[in-house]
Enzyme design. Structure first.
Site, mmCIF file in Angstrom:
data_model
loop_
_atom_site.group_PDB
_atom_site.id
_atom_site.type_symbol
_atom_site.label_atom_id
_atom_site.label_comp_id
_atom_site.label_asym_id
_atom_site.label_seq_id
_atom_site.Cartn_x
_atom_site.Cartn_y
_atom_site.Cartn_z
ATOM 1 N N CYS A 257 -15.647 32.217 7.398
ATOM 2 C CA CYS A 257 -16.598 33.331 7.242
ATOM 3 C C CYS A 257 -17.447 33.270 5.980
ATOM 4 O O CYS A 257 -18.674 33.190 6.073
ATOM 5 C CB CYS A 257 -15.849 34.657 7.303
ATOM 6 S SG CYS A 257 -15.194 34.974 8.941
ATOM 7 N N ARG A 323 -11.392 25.501 8.563
ATOM 8 C CA ARG A 323 -12.855 25.488 8.481
ATOM 9 C C ARG A 323 -13.308 25.708 7.029
ATOM 10 O O ARG A 323 -12.894 26.656 6.380
ATOM 11 C CB ARG A 323 -13.447 26.563 9.411
ATOM 12 C CG ARG A 323 -13.290 26.182 10.878
ATOM 13 C CD ARG A 323 -13.805 27.257 11.805
ATOM 14 N NE ARG A 323 -12.877 28.349 11.983
ATOM 15 C CZ ARG A 323 -13.042 29.328 12.870
ATOM 16 N NH1 ARG A 323 -14.100 29.347 13.653
ATOM 17 N NH2 ARG A 323 -12.157 30.291 12.990
HETATM 18 P P1 NAD Z 1 -13.257 31.122 17.030
HETATM 19 O O1 NAD Z 1 -14.035 29.888 16.899
HETATM 20 O O2 NAD Z 1 -11.835 31.167 16.547
HETATM 21 O O3 NAD Z 1 -13.231 31.605 18.543
HETATM 22 C C1 NAD Z 1 -14.346 31.651 19.368
HETATM 23 C C2 NAD Z 1 -13.876 31.577 20.808
HETATM 24 O O4 NAD Z 1 -14.984 31.832 21.681
HETATM 25 C C3 NAD Z 1 -13.334 30.216 21.224
HETATM 26 O O5 NAD Z 1 -12.064 30.376 21.827
HETATM 27 C C4 NAD Z 1 -14.360 29.703 22.240
HETATM 28 O O6 NAD Z 1 -13.798 28.867 23.237
HETATM 29 C C5 NAD Z 1 -14.851 31.014 22.811
HETATM 30 N N1 NAD Z 1 -16.140 30.920 23.518
HETATM 31 C C6 NAD Z 1 -17.241 30.178 23.205
HETATM 32 N N2 NAD Z 1 -18.198 30.381 24.110
HETATM 33 C C7 NAD Z 1 -17.732 31.256 25.016
HETATM 34 C C8 NAD Z 1 -18.247 31.864 26.185
HETATM 35 N N3 NAD Z 1 -19.493 31.594 26.598
HETATM 36 N N4 NAD Z 1 -17.479 32.704 26.881
HETATM 37 C C9 NAD Z 1 -16.221 32.991 26.473
HETATM 38 N N5 NAD Z 1 -15.661 32.463 25.358
HETATM 39 C C10 NAD Z 1 -16.406 31.592 24.640
HETATM 40 O O7 NAD Z 1 -14.106 32.248 16.277
HETATM 41 P P2 NAD Z 1 -13.565 33.463 15.388
HETATM 42 O O8 NAD Z 1 -13.050 32.975 14.085
HETATM 43 O O9 NAD Z 1 -12.711 34.348 16.235
HETATM 44 O O10 NAD Z 1 -14.944 34.215 15.077
HETATM 45 C C11 NAD Z 1 -15.640 34.931 16.067
HETATM 46 C C12 NAD Z 1 -16.717 35.765 15.392
HETATM 47 O O11 NAD Z 1 -16.122 36.765 14.554
HETATM 48 C C13 NAD Z 1 -17.650 34.979 14.482
HETATM 49 O O12 NAD Z 1 -18.930 35.522 14.556
HETATM 50 C C14 NAD Z 1 -17.070 35.202 13.097
HETATM 51 O O13 NAD Z 1 -18.032 35.085 12.080
HETATM 52 C C15 NAD Z 1 -16.587 36.624 13.198
HETATM 53 N N6 NAD Z 1 -15.479 36.976 12.304
HETATM 54 C C16 NAD Z 1 -14.469 36.105 12.107
HETATM 55 C C17 NAD Z 1 -13.406 36.458 11.283
HETATM 56 C C18 NAD Z 1 -12.276 35.483 11.024
HETATM 57 O O14 NAD Z 1 -11.507 35.731 10.103
HETATM 58 N N7 NAD Z 1 -12.138 34.408 11.788
HETATM 59 C C19 NAD Z 1 -13.378 37.714 10.680
HETATM 60 C C20 NAD Z 1 -14.416 38.611 10.935
HETATM 61 C C21 NAD Z 1 -15.469 38.229 11.756
#
Ligand code: NAD
Length: 425
Positions: A257, A323
């Site tokens: 993030c 990451r």
């Molecule tokens: P991630 O990469 O862990 O997970 C994303 C998931 O989305 C994957 O499983 C992927 O296969 C799936 N995906 C991709 N395309 C898709 C589709 N068309 N249909 C269904 N599923 C699909 O990502 P994350 O870390 O959970 O982050 C998600 C969002 O939340 C980002 O925008 C991130 O900035 C935000 N965020 C993350 C955190 C964190 O700590 N990881 C905290 C707050 C906000």
């Protein structure tokens, strides 16, 4: 009981799905990754997050996992988008996954639904999402923003006890409907317009990153002037206006993030004719901070041919997320300089192996230290904090420790004869 569908079963989507089911909602979780979904159907988690497995088992009756987007869309009133928004090549966020979801929603939506953007998306992304849906569907729908603030490693706790829930929408009645989902959490609700909600998320992450880079610069100065940054941070942090959190000096911030969100904010500010000078400096400081351990090592040792133990690979403890982890930058530099690397981490080995196959990996921290010329401590795992330095002394070839997280007892290390160096103390 609300009927909710969540796109994306990553750290945010899966935790959101499981937690929303725990507080009484019926949730369908969708992912395009078939293996992930098959495993989730069997109760096998794709990520490590404390407490998640138990909560998933407990709420099986209210949770469904599928790759069938149409099924999810047709069988819910509220659709969350929680897919990844990684950094694009130009520094801005790559919205391709969000756009894919918008397309699939547009193709399958059949009646008015609330579409909630939980992913961290650039301010104004709702316009593009709306356009894509409208290309396929001419009926009514609402888009709202509900950014997520959970931290990996304490995601369940953070989701269940948030400092605030931000709901971005001015559509009639929608804020109340979304607030209803979170009612059981008894958290303060901030209701604002969609763009302010998106900006709250970016500004919060950017501010925390700023705190980290600030204390890291003070640490570097304190080292030159002969101070101790831990005492400085404590003295600052007790001031309620400042607060003690995010004042730990170290090898810089990483993770999925802060780095990308700071970059995106700088990028979109530039596109809109604004320069975020503070954040540009925050980034520069962070990049330099990651390689400070290598600089410190260079002053003490000929790195070419030396064996270096890297303790800690993930960007922080209690997660398997690699990451933008500082460890990856450190390993890269050391390999370039001809070092042999022995690495230890409780959750990060599998992921790092794919990036650096030539590194030797160890499940036992002391095995990683055996015969090493130097050790760099990169992540503040408990196993590192609790190292038996007497034992370490017997195992290492040379007694050099670079403590990138200031977790060891400096006095004890020095008394045992280690050439110990922390960050700013
Ligand atoms: P991630 O990469 O862990 O997970 C994303 C998931 O989305 C994957 O499983 C992927 O296969 C799936 N995906 C991709 N395309 C898709 C589709 N068309 N249909 C269904 N599923 C699909 O990502 P994350 O870390 O959970 O982050 C998600 C969002 O939340 C980002 O925008 C991130 O900035 C935000 N965020 C993350 C955190 C964190 O700590 N990881 C905290 C707050 C906000």
């Amino acid at each position: 009981m609300k009927k909710i569908t969540i796109f994306g079963t990553g750290y945010v989507g899966l935790v959101t799905g499981v937690c929303l089911s725990e507080i009484g909602n019926r949730v369908i979780c969708i992912d395009i990754d078939e293996e992930k979904i098959k495993n989730l159907q069997k109760g096998i988690l794709p990520i490590y997050e404390p407490g998640l497995e138990e909560l998933l088992k407990k709420n099986q009756k209210r949770l469904e996992f599928t790759t069938d987007a149409s099924y999810g869309i047709l069988n819910s009133d509220i659709i969350f988008i929680a897919v990844g928004t990684p950094q694009g090549k130009d520094g801005g966020a790559d919205l391709r996954y969000v756009e894919d979801v918008a397309k699939v929603i547009g193709k399958n939506i059949n009646e008015r639904k609330i579409i909630v953007i939980k992913s961290t998306v650039p301010v104004g992304s709702e316009v593009r999402i709306k356009e894509i849906i409208k290309e396929h569907y001419s009926g009514d729908f609402v888009i709202a923003s509900n950014p997520e603030f959970l931290r990996e490693g304490s995601a369940i706790e953070d989701f269940m006890h948030p400092d605030r829930v931000v709901i971005g929408t001015i559509a009639e009645g929608v804020a109340d409907e979304l607030a209803e989902i979170y009612k059981a959490l008894k958290a303060p609700i901030i209701n604002t317009d969609i763009r302010s909600a998106q900006l709250i998320k970016y500004a919060s992450n950017a501010f925390l990153a700023t705190k980290i880079s600030f204390i890291n610069e003070i640490a570097n100065l304190s080292e030159k002037l002969g101070g101790n940054v831990e005492n400085i941070a404590r003295g600052m942090g007790l001031d309620k206006r400042i607060g003690a959190n995010f004042l730990n000096a170290g090898v810089g911030y990483g993770g999925s993030c802060f780095p990308k969100d700071v970059k995106e904010l700088i990028y979109s500010a530039r596109l809109n004719g604004a320069d975020l000078k503070i954040l540009e400096a925050v980034e520069k400081v962070n990049e330099a901070q990651k390689v400070i351990p290598v600089k410190k090592l260079k002053d003490r040792l000929n790195i070419n041919g030396a064996t270096i133990a890297i303790l800690g690979l993930t960007f922080k403890p209690k997660t398997d997320d690699l990451r933008d982890a500082p460890s990856l930058v450190i390993i890269n530099q050391l390999l370039d300089m001809g070092a042999k690397i022995k690495a230890w981490d409780p959750l990060g080995i599998e992921g790092t192996k794919k990036i650096y196959p030539s590194v030797k990996y160890f499940e036992d921290i002391y095995e990683a230290l055996k015969g090493a010329d130097a050790a760099i401590l990169v992540t503040e795992w408990d196993e590192i904090k609790n190292l038996d330095l007497g034992k370490v002394k017997r195992l290492m070839k040379k007694l050099i420790i670079i403590d990138g997280r200031n977790v060891l007892d400096k006095k004890q290390a020095k008394n045992l004869g280690f050439d110990y160096s922390g960050i700013g103390r």
